[in-house]
Design a protein around this motif. Structure first.
Motif, mmCIF file in Angstrom:
data_model
loop_
_atom_site.group_PDB
_atom_site.id
_atom_site.type_symbol
_atom_site.label_atom_id
_atom_site.label_comp_id
_atom_site.label_asym_id
_atom_site.label_seq_id
_atom_site.Cartn_x
_atom_site.Cartn_y
_atom_site.Cartn_z
ATOM 1 N N ARG A 125 36.912 -23.211 39.862
ATOM 2 C CA ARG A 125 36.501 -22.118 40.738
ATOM 3 C C ARG A 125 37.632 -21.124 40.966
ATOM 4 O O ARG A 125 37.923 -20.746 42.092
ATOM 5 C CB ARG A 125 35.997 -22.704 42.053
ATOM 6 N N ARG A 143 39.662 -23.485 49.464
ATOM 7 C CA ARG A 143 38.482 -22.899 48.820
ATOM 8 C C ARG A 143 37.957 -23.763 47.680
ATOM 9 O O ARG A 143 37.144 -23.306 46.886
ATOM 10 C CB ARG A 143 38.826 -21.496 48.294
ATOM 11 N N ASP A 144 38.447 -24.971 47.589
ATOM 12 C CA ASP A 144 38.004 -25.911 46.553
ATOM 13 C C ASP A 144 38.129 -25.328 45.136
ATOM 14 O O ASP A 144 37.253 -25.442 44.295
ATOM 15 C CB ASP A 144 36.548 -26.339 46.814
ATOM 16 N N ALA A 173 37.117 -18.145 43.167
ATOM 17 C CA ALA A 173 37.019 -18.339 44.616
ATOM 18 C C ALA A 173 38.379 -18.293 45.293
ATOM 19 O O ALA A 173 38.488 -18.257 46.513
ATOM 20 C CB ALA A 173 36.344 -19.679 44.905
ATOM 21 N N CYS A 174 39.431 -18.279 44.475
ATOM 22 C CA CYS A 174 40.784 -18.352 45.036
ATOM 23 C C CYS A 174 41.124 -17.084 45.820
ATOM 24 O O CYS A 174 40.869 -15.968 45.382
ATOM 25 C CB CYS A 174 41.805 -18.551 43.914
ATOM 26 N N CYS A 222 43.692 -27.281 48.879
ATOM 27 C CA CYS A 222 43.060 -25.976 48.680
ATOM 28 C C CYS A 222 41.883 -25.765 49.631
ATOM 29 O O CYS A 222 40.958 -26.561 49.660
ATOM 30 C CB CYS A 222 42.587 -25.853 47.230
#
Lengths: 364, 259, 312
Positions: free
Chosen positions: A8, A65-66, A11-12, A63
């Motif tokens: 992902r 945001r996974d 999404a970072c 993290c």
């Protein structure tokens, strides 16, 4: 449009928690946040960078945001592996694993030799009632330093009255490190071979000696329908239930180092400590960074098989220095890779490194 | 340039203690894993690197059992265009026999080439002879221990061959020719399992070696196989430090590394 | 005429020592020996063979398998077919031996390290010396052998008379393969994988100041200095000199390990050396399991004594 990736990265939000927790940042050119950023823009990444990662998993755990930065590294490495761009020593480790099913290229036929030298007889898992498998791990099957660990654990489990068996030369590398090096195809092959052999013998339970193997069987082999534990969990149970009694004292100050794959990645913090606490005379000490924040020894993610170009103070040295400053006499851990990396600087500083089983065999 | 590369599947014996069967009639290889012959790996890599520059194609050829298809897939994954398996029913120990099968195969199938590469030797029999015999039989120029190819022109090759003691010899060899490639000439690329799987989609032609075995004489024979004389652990040098030093110097002299 | 033809290996004016192994095998075979050698001032004991056949050619022409075909034609024309042609098992020896086998359709057995007179067979290494095959030619006629260096030297017998000298001339020089030049390998950075003799030091040497003295010993012994991982990690020696899985894999003729205990990763990088000598003060050091010779001693003490012995 950027192609959506399986990890992902998009999404970072570049918060930098990953870099903040990374055992390699600051002292090596490795900056995990930057790599994720570059991946977001599909920008070029210097090919030596992804190899610094030790696969400790701290970034992924922290993290918000996974994004799974440690998986991003595996993706980067996979692309390099497919192009054949990797450190030569890692290439050799992969080629060895393809042929002999262990990264050192030792004879597969000798994988069970440690058991031949033992004073107790260990049956083949197919000859056991319980179909309980003690999974040795490559390094513990071959390295003279680590070979004592399976022997010790076998004696301990035997003393605790637990039935178990081994696969001997039919055991092959679990693939945990191979996947992290980025050789997905080889990992798949190793998994298939191990699954097939376990199915053939009807294995119902795996006791892993190495946290790395345990991690693979628990999380990466899909649903095996097999119970997977680390041996420290079994031994802690035995002590608690009284099937194994600690008879002799161990009058030393022992500091416990959490292996990443046992601790932060699989949440097993208590079992090893419980074992140590059960030993008379033993003073259990803690590192400033322990449990979830334990400092990685840098033996994971393929780093056991090659050296990065940069020279810097290794984490193992940092660990050993702290242990010495705190007045510890023994560094205890429960992972063969940690033993190997810590022992180097420890010998120099005159402090002993012991795998848990090495303390246990002295006291039971 | 069209380059044919001979590649062989060999047992991985480096870490093994080998056992003899039936009073030395054969060597027990039943439990060993197999791999590509190290020298052939370098040969394939070198050939692929050359055609990447000059154009043309690399064809990998393996004389061996059906399992040898594995080294062909590997060669294709490295960049060979085709793979030919010359399926031999039995192990050909005699390098003369191997070279003759290769010769008959090339002639009968009319396979054209600018150069043939072989490894300097194979890890199992270490004969270091098949390339030279084949070249001799083809009447083509030959060189072994090739450690560098400096130029590859339509009519000649400039190569460096390794001699002893760090010395090399630069030579000019007319094309077509046969070259036996020394390990270390390059760093062979990694072949991933995915890569090999993809290569499997390229069809490999299989030829029955029996057709080419006609008139292949066995020129040498094995009486039997034996174990080497036992060395038995380290010889410990003890005594006064000075006499130990002298003993050590004696060993160094005997091994030819010190005057 | 029944005789053995020994093809001498000469390089830059030097008659290579390993030719003596070919001559020694010849004595074992009980054959009249004819040493084939290019014209030139080579330092040879001419009592070791029966005949010296001098070829009217320079050494670079001589050591070319394509020219060797013509040379052999001339030898056969002059002396008849030899029973056996013996080459050294070296770069040029194997090159010519296999090529002659192909051109003249002869059986060949290479890397011969033993001969059993009774059985009439040769010992040939298989699987890196783990197994040996007892080989002999099937049928009669001339056959080709290459001999392993160091295998037969002891069987050389000095004869009472000097060798007769013959000349081989009129050979055809091939245009298909030509010598251009000798190339010395670049020596800008030490390549420990190319060294015949490595002196390797490990953690056991204690500290950086000791390195200089080991370097001095290495120079005195004409060895190349290398090290194990801890030594490189601490930057006592440059990375290029590291032996082990994370450094270089080496196979020198002699590997002299001082103060190296023998970690797994290190062993993997040197275990195939022809001769391993280990010096360590710990008798339990794993390196002794892999060594051919061992000394239980302090590396520094042995080093210093060695220097005294070498100087004296």
């Amino acid at each position: 449009m950027l192609e959506q990736m399986s990890t992902r990265v998009l999404a970072c939000m570049q918060c930098g928690k990953c870099t903040g927790s990374c055992p390699e940042s600051g002292k090596t050119p490795f900056n995990i946040r930057m790599l994720v950023r570059k991946k977001q823009f599909a920008a070029a990444i210097a090919e030596e960078l992804p190899w610094y990662c030790t696969s400790c998993g701290a970034c992924t755990l922290r993290c918000p945001r996974d994004v799974k930065p440690s998986e991003v590294i595996i993706e980067l490495r996979s692309a390099l592996v497919e192009d054949g761009l990797m450190p030569l020593a890692l290439q050799k480790a992969l080629e060895n694993t393809a042929v002999q099913k262990n990264p050192w290229g030792k004879s597969r036929g000798k994988r069970g030799v440690w058991a031949d030298k033992l004073d107790i007889e260990i049956p083949h898992v197919s000859d056991t009632e319980s179909k309980r498998l003690l999974f040795t791990c490559c390094i513990q099957a071959y390295d003279p330093r680590c070979m004592v660990i399976p022997s010790n654990v076998a004696r301990i489990l035997n003393k605790g009255g637990l039935e178990f068996g081994i696969l001997g030369e039919e055991e092959g590398c679990c693939g945990n490190e191979i996947r992290r090096i980025g050789e997905a195809g080889l990992n798949e092959e190793l998994q298939e071979e191990n699954k097939a052999i376990m199915e053939e013998y009807g294995v119902k339970e795996i006791i892993a000696l190495s946290p790395h193997c345990m991690n693979a069987f628990k999380k990466e082999y899909g649903d095996l329908g097999i119970k997977v534990t680390h041996y420290t969990e079994i031994v802690a149970d035995m002590i608690r239930e009284g099937t194994l009694t600690v008879q002799a004292p161990f009058e030393k100050k022992v500091i416990y180092h959490d292996p990443c794959f046992l601790g932060k990645q699989n949440g097993i913090f208590e079992a090893p400590r419980e074992i140590l606490r059960a030993i008379d005379g033993l003073t259990l000490m803690e590192f400033a960074r322990s449990r979830e924040t334990s400092l990685c020894c840098e033996g994971g993610g393929g780093r056991m098989f090659f050296e990065v170009e940069t020279t810097y103070e290794r984490n193992a040295e940092v660990r050993v220095n702290e242990a010495v400053e705190k007045g510890a006499e023994v560094i205890a851990t429960a992972c063969p890779f940690c033993v190997m990396t810590l022992e180097d600087p420890a010998t120099e500083k005159g402090i002993t490194v012991k795998e848990l089983s090495e303390i246990l065999v002295e006291v039971i | 340039m069209n380059i044919l590369v001979f590649t062989k599947r060999v047992p991985a014996t480096q870490e093994e203690e080998l056992r003899l069967l039936g009073d030395g009639n054969s060597v027990d290889l039943s439990k060993l894993p197999f791999k590509v012959n190290d020298w052939d790996n370098y040969s394939v890599e070198e050939a692929v690197r050359i055609v990447e520059k000059t154009g043309g194609a690399v064809t990998a050829i393996s004389i061996g059992d059906a399992e040898s298809d594995e080294v062909l897939r590997r060669a294709i994954a490295m960049g060979a265009k085709d793979g030919f398996l010359v399926d031999a029913g039995k192990v050909l120990h005699d390098p003369n026999a191997r070279a003759t099968v290769a010769l008959n195969f090339l002639k009968k199938e009319g396979i054209a080439f600018d150069a043939i590469f072989t490894g300097v030797q194979s890890e199992d029999d270490q004969f270091a002879s098949v390339g030279g015999i084949l070249a001799g039989k083809l009447g083509l120029p030959y060189s072994t221990m090739v450690i560098g190819i400096d130029a590859f022109e339509p009519d000649h090759i400039i190569a460096r061959r390794e001699l002893e003691g760090g010395l090399q010899e630069r030579i000019k060899v007319k094309v077509p020719c046969v070259l036996s490639i020394q390990s270390g000439i390059n760093e062979p690329r990694y072949v991933s399992i995915m890569g090999v799987r993809k290569a499997s989609k390229v069809e490999r032609k299989v030829f029955k070696a029996a057709v080419y075995e006609e008139g292949v004489p066995s020129r040498i024979e094995v009486v039997k196989w034996v174990y080497p004389e036992k060395k038995g652990g380290a010889v410990m040098l003890a005594g006064e430090l000075e006499s130990v030093c002298k003993d050590l110097l004696g060993i160094l002299k005997e091994k030819g590394v010190y005057q | 005429m029944s005789y053995a033809l020994i093809v001498a290996e000469v390089r830059r004016g030097v008659f290579e020592e390993r030719n003596l192994d070919a001559i020694g095998l010849c004595s074992l075979l009980d054959k009249e020996s004819c040493l084939l050698i290019p014209e030139g001032a080579y330092d040879i004991n001419d009592k070791l063979v029966n005949v010296v056949a001098k070829v009217d050619a320079e050494e670079m022409v001589f050591l070319n398998p394509l020219n060797m075909v013509s040379i052999l034609d001339k030898v056969i024309e002059k002396r008849g077919k030899p029973d056996v042609i013996i080459f050294t098992h070296s770069s040029s020896g194997t090159e010519c031996a296999s090529y002659m086998a192909g051109r003249f359709d002869l059986p060949v057995i290479t890397d011969v390290s033993g001969f059993d007179k009774e059985g009439g067979f040769f010992m040939k290494s298989y699987y890196s010396d783990k197994i040996f095959g007892q080989f002999r030619q099937a049928g009669d006629g001339t056959y080709v052998i290459t001999v392993r260096s160091g295998s037969f030297k002891e069987f050389v017998v000095e004869k009472s008379v000097s060798a007769a000298v013959e000349t081989i001339s009129g050979i055809t020089i091939s245009e298909e393969r030509n010598f251009i030049e000798y190339v010395e390998e670049e020596t800008t950075e030490v390549d420990i994988t190319k060294a015949d003799f490595l002196l390797s030091v490990g953690r056991g040497i204690g500290n950086k100041d000791e390195i200089e003295d080991f370097m001095e010993l290495a120079d005195m012994l004409k060895a190349v200095l290398s090290g194990s991982r801890p030594v490189i990690d601490k930057m006592w020696l440059p990375k290029a000199r590291q032996v082990g899985t994370s450094g270089k894999t080496v196979k020198p003729k002699v590997y002299l390990a001082m103060g190296i205990s023998g970690a797994f990763q290190h062993i993997a990088g040197m275990k195939d050396s022809d001769c391993i000598i280990a010096v360590n003060k710990d008798p339990e050091a794993p390196i002794f399991q892999y060594a051919h010779f061992g000394v239980i001693a302090d590396a520094m003490k042995l080093r210093d004594k060695m220097k005294v012995v070498l100087k004296g």
